[in-house]
Structures are given as structure tokens and as C-alpha cells.
Design an enzyme around this catalytic site. Structure first.
Site, PDB file in Angstrom:
ATOM      1  N   SER A  62       1.034  -1.219   0.042  1.00  0.00           N
ATOM      2  CA  SER A  62      -0.410   0.138   0.233  1.00  0.00           C
ATOM      3  C   SER A  62       1.171   1.209   0.024  1.00  0.00           C
ATOM      4  O   SER A  62       1.630   1.477   0.928  1.00  0.00           O
ATOM      5  CB  SER A  62      -0.839   0.075   1.083  1.00  0.00           C
ATOM      6  N   GLU A  63       0.890   2.329  -1.282  1.00  0.00           N
ATOM      7  CA  GLU A  63       1.500   3.169  -1.529  1.00  0.00           C
ATOM      8  C   GLU A  63       1.762   3.976   0.066  1.00  0.00           C
ATOM      9  O   GLU A  63       2.523   5.281  -0.049  1.00  0.00           O
ATOM     10  CB  GLU A  63       1.139   4.139  -2.365  1.00  0.00           C
ATOM     11  N   ASN A  64       1.043   4.126   0.643  1.00  0.00           N
ATOM     12  CA  ASN A  64       0.596   5.600   2.352  1.00  0.00           C
ATOM     13  C   ASN A  64       1.871   4.284   3.408  1.00  0.00           C
ATOM     14  O   ASN A  64       1.991   5.503   3.857  1.00  0.00           O
ATOM     15  CB  ASN A  64      -0.342   5.257   2.400  1.00  0.00           C
ATOM     16  N   SER A 101       8.807   3.376   0.843  1.00  0.00           N
ATOM     17  CA  SER A 101       7.386   2.959   0.415  1.00  0.00           C
ATOM     18  C   SER A 101       8.001   3.020  -0.565  1.00  0.00           C
ATOM     19  O   SER A 101       7.689   1.708  -1.895  1.00  0.00           O
ATOM     20  CB  SER A 101       6.081   3.777   0.914  1.00  0.00           C
TER      21      SER A 101
END
Lengths: 220, 219
Positions: free
Chosen positions: A49-51, A91
Site C-alpha cells: 500500500s503506497e501510503n 514505500s
């Protein structure tokens, strides 16, 4: 006629077959998110998840949402056992540094050279690219999961994208409700087609030049 | 002085400043500091953040109150007010790929002259940028970003400013902690020095100028 819900299911189900045991995968918003429903139970996939975490899990039960745990689309999610949080720099180290096996994204346009345009329509729709450009450039394999056309007739799979690009020559595979297309040095090869559609019809709905190989198969 | 009052912290933020604000779609954004800025009407801001969140949450509230002249972000799509102000010419919007944005901030905080990234090569993003060829591959030279102040949200802080973030609320916060002249932190809780295991610190207190106890978000 295949309705919108069926189209999305066909696409998500087929993309899931591309995932292999041990893959680290990022699923974009929309149809790509639904791929998770069709991952075979006997393989272990780590979702990014990019966050800022890996080990993305399903939505929590109502009432069990955590204010500090969302996916990149802002929806409440869970983190699986063995998952890990990280800051945004890390990330994207994961994304750009070759540590992400597959990214699955939706798109506005994609073309036979593997170019993709999914971040803006000048003067009309300018949401921004978020993490999409990094994902497209950085992932080992880029899979576009999209409906074949825009509203039944306007081609989305083009000879050449007309909108501002998100990535140049980065797309590997395009999965739609009509078929599976691979971007190759020779052009766009239709590897599988959905027998619910006639080949002539698929050709008509694709602006890009489709190459029909001798071993063309039916989509499962 | 690290531990400060809310008023003392808000005092540091001035109209016209370039402000980095932590968070991803308002998760990990210091909401009380944003309320403080709105109440004082601190305007003409340039905001560096991941996105402009939603109209009623996080950075989106500053946009709605028209306190922001320019945003440097990766996305504005979740806040229709940002798009409207951009089209009206009220808000300047600089859209940057998310990974490039965070690396530019990291470069700003790390004393680097820039970063070389393949992201954006062959796209509009490359316009006007220097392209360097390294081992036969093209890279864009992306320049560092710094701010006058960074506004961060931590879960726990100690009185020396050592910070721990909670879950996905970490995001841009630890990177922004390195890249501003003044680093101001809203922590849910402030604990005594020694209560945070040094091995668990996400942001060492040496980066932090002021921290106040903001409590939870009440969500």
C-alpha cells in the site's frame, strides 16, 4: 451482452491468475482492487500500500475501523500478520528499487507500444498522478486492468496515446473483458480472447493493431 | 525548548510561509495545528504535502478557507475544491509523482543537491528538467525541497522530541522532520524522557523544535 459488474469480475479474475506465490504486488484503485477476491488460496501474495505498508489485508468489520489504517484510496483496511509499516520514502524505495513484482492499474488510455496515460485530461480532469508514475516505472511487471472501451464504443487501447503519458513503454500486459494482450517488440499480441465476443468485434473495438498468434487461446 | 503550548507552536507559523504538512489523506495530519492556522487566518501559504485531502479534513480545510496560494503535491483528486480553485486561478498546483515528491523532500533534509529518478522520463513531468544518462539509462534531475516549517503528527513524543508514529500515520512525517527550518509536532501524548525505547524511535528528537500534546483525534 456483458454488463459492467460482469466485465469487472472477468477482468479481476483473469488478472489474479498472473500472480505467483511469493509476489509483492500493488493493486490500484477500481477494478485492480478487486483482484484480491480471486487470488488462489494456496499462494502467498504480499500486497503493498503506497501510503506505507506491506501486508495489506481486507476491510475491517464495521465498527472495527482504525483511524490510522487506510489504503492509498483512503478506505479503512487491516494489516495482515507479518506485515510491516514504513515511511513514504521507503514505500517508494520498494516501488522504484525493483522490489515490487507486479503493479496492477486502471487507465484512461494505453497503446500498442506499452505507453500508458492515466493521470490527466488537460482542461477537464486533473487529479494528479499520486504514486502511479512511480509504480509504472518501478514495478518489474505492469499489468493494466481495464474495460476494453470507454462506454461501449470509444476505443481505449490505441495506436498511440493522445493524453499526457504516465509512463513510456512500461506496460507489459493488458487485461480486459474481451481478452489478454501482451505488449511485445512486434506489437500488441492478443494471447487470449473471451469467447463471448467475436474476434471481428474485438478487432473493431481496438484501435491498436492486434496481432493474432497461431496459438490464440480462449480466456478462462 | 521542546515541549510547548499549542499557542506557542501556532505562533511559529506565519503568513506567506512554505509549510510541509505530514499525512496521507488526513491520516497522520496534525488537525489541531490546522485548526489553529484557520482560527488565526494564516494565509498566502505554500503547502508541500502528499495531497490536498478532503474538504472537511486535514490540508483540505486550509484550501477551503483560501489560506493557500500554492500546493506542491502528488494528487488533488479527493478534494473538488482544490480543482475548482486551480481552474479559477486561485490556487497554483504543482503536481509531482509521489515517490519523486518524497525523495525531493528527503534530499532537502539530507543535504543533497538533488536526486536522479527514471520516473517521468518521456512524459510531461520531464519538461524543462535536466536529463542525465547514467550507465545508458535516462534519469531526471529532481531538485531538493525544503520548507520554513514542517507540521507533523506523532502518536507518542517524549520531552526531548523523540517521536513514534502510529501505523499508517507515519507516511511523510519522518521525512519532513528533516527538511524544514522549524519542526513543529502535534503528538497525541507526551511522555517522560526514558519512556520511549531508543530502539523504537522513528524520528530522533534532534530534528524536532517544538512538540505539544494534542490528544487523540477524537475519532
Amino acid at each position: 451482452m456483458v454488463n459492467k459488474t460482469e466485465k469487472r469480475e472477468i477482468i479481476a479474475r483473469r488478472v489474479a491468475q498472473e500472480l505467483q506465490d511469493g509476489d509483492v504486488v500493488n493493486l490500484g484503485i477500481g477494478i485492480p482492487t478487486r483482484v484480491v477476491d480471486y487470488i488462489p488460496e494456496d499462494i502467498d501474495i504480499t500486497l503493498h500500500s503506497e501510503n506505507g505498508f506491506v501486508g495489506l489485508g481486507p476491510a475491517p468489520e464495521p465498527g472495527k475501523e482504525d483511524k490510522d489504517l487506510i489504503n492509498a484510496g483512503g478506505e479503512p483496511v487491516t494489516i495482515k500478520k507479518g506485515g510491516a509499516f514504513m515511511n513514504s520514502a521507503e514505500s517508494f524505495i520498494l516501488v522504484r528499487g525493483g522490489h515490487l513484482d507486479i503493479t496492477v492499474l486502471g487507465t484512461l488510455q494505453v497503446d500498442e507500444k506499452g505507453n500508458i496515460a492515466n493521470w490527466m485530461i488537460p482542461g477537464k480532469f486533473v487529479p494528479g498522478m499520486g504514486g502511479a508514475m512511480d509504480l509504472i516505472t518501478g514495478a518489474q511487471r505492469v499489468i493494466v486492468a481495464t474495460e476494453h472501451t470507454i462506454k461501449e464504443d470509444k476505443p481505449k487501447i490505441l495506436k498511440e496515446c493522445t493524453l499526457p503519458l504516465s509512463g513510456k513503454g512500461e506496460v507489459d500486459l493488458i487485461v480486459t473483458e474481451m481478452g489478454v494482450m501482451e505488449v511485445t517488440g512486434k506489437g500488441l499480441v492478443l494471447k487470449e480472447y473471451n469467447p463471448k465476443f467475436k474476434l471481428e468485434y474485438i478487432k473493431k473495438k481496438t484501435e491498436a493493431e492486434l496481432i493474432f498468434p497461431a496459438d490464440l487461446q480462449e480466456m478462462n | 525548548m521542546k515541549e510547548s503550548s499549542f499557542a506557542e507552536v501556532v505562533e511559529q507559523i506565519e503568513p506567506g510561509m512554505t509549510v510541509m504538512i505530514g499525512g496521507f489523506l488526513a491520516v497522520g495530519t496534525p488537525e489541531k495545528l490546522i485548526t489553529g492556522m484557520i482560527n488565526k487566518g494564516i494565509d498566502n501559504l505554500t503547502v508541500i504535502a502528499n495531497e490536498t485531502s478532503y474538504p472537511d479534513r486535514g490540508i483540505g480545510r486550509l484550501v477551503v478557507e483560501k489560506l493557500v496560494d500554492k500546493v506542491i503535491v502528488s494528487h488533488i483528486g479527493t478534494n473538488p475544491v482544490s480543482g475548482k480553485q486551480m481552474n479559477n486561478g486561485e490556487l497554483e498546483v504543482d503536481l509531482i509523482p509521489q515517490g519523486t515528491l518524497v525523495e525531493r523532500i528527503r534530499a532537502g533534509g539530507a543535504g543533497l543537491g538533488g536526486v536522479l529518478t527514471p520516473v517521468g522520463v518521456g512524459t510531461k513531468i520531464a519538461e524543462g528538467k535536466e536529463i542525465l544518462q547514467i550507465k545508458g539509462e535516462d534519469y531526471l534531475l529532481e531538485l531538493p525541497l525544503r520548507a520554513d516549517v514542517a507540521l507533523l503528527k506523532a502518536w507518542k513524543a517524549d520531552r526531548k522530541g523523540n517521536l513514534i508514529y502510529r501505523k499508517a500515520a507515519r507516511n511523510f512525517n519522518p521525512i519532513m522532520a528533516t527538511a524544514a527550518d522549524k519542526v513543529l509536532v502535534e503528538a497525541e501524548e507526551i511522555v517522560e524522557v526514558g519512556k520511549i525505547d531508543p530502539a523504537r524511535v522513528h524520528t530522533p528528537g534532534v530534528y524536532v523544535d517544538m512538540v505539544f500534546a494534542g490528544g487523540g483525534d477524537g475519532e
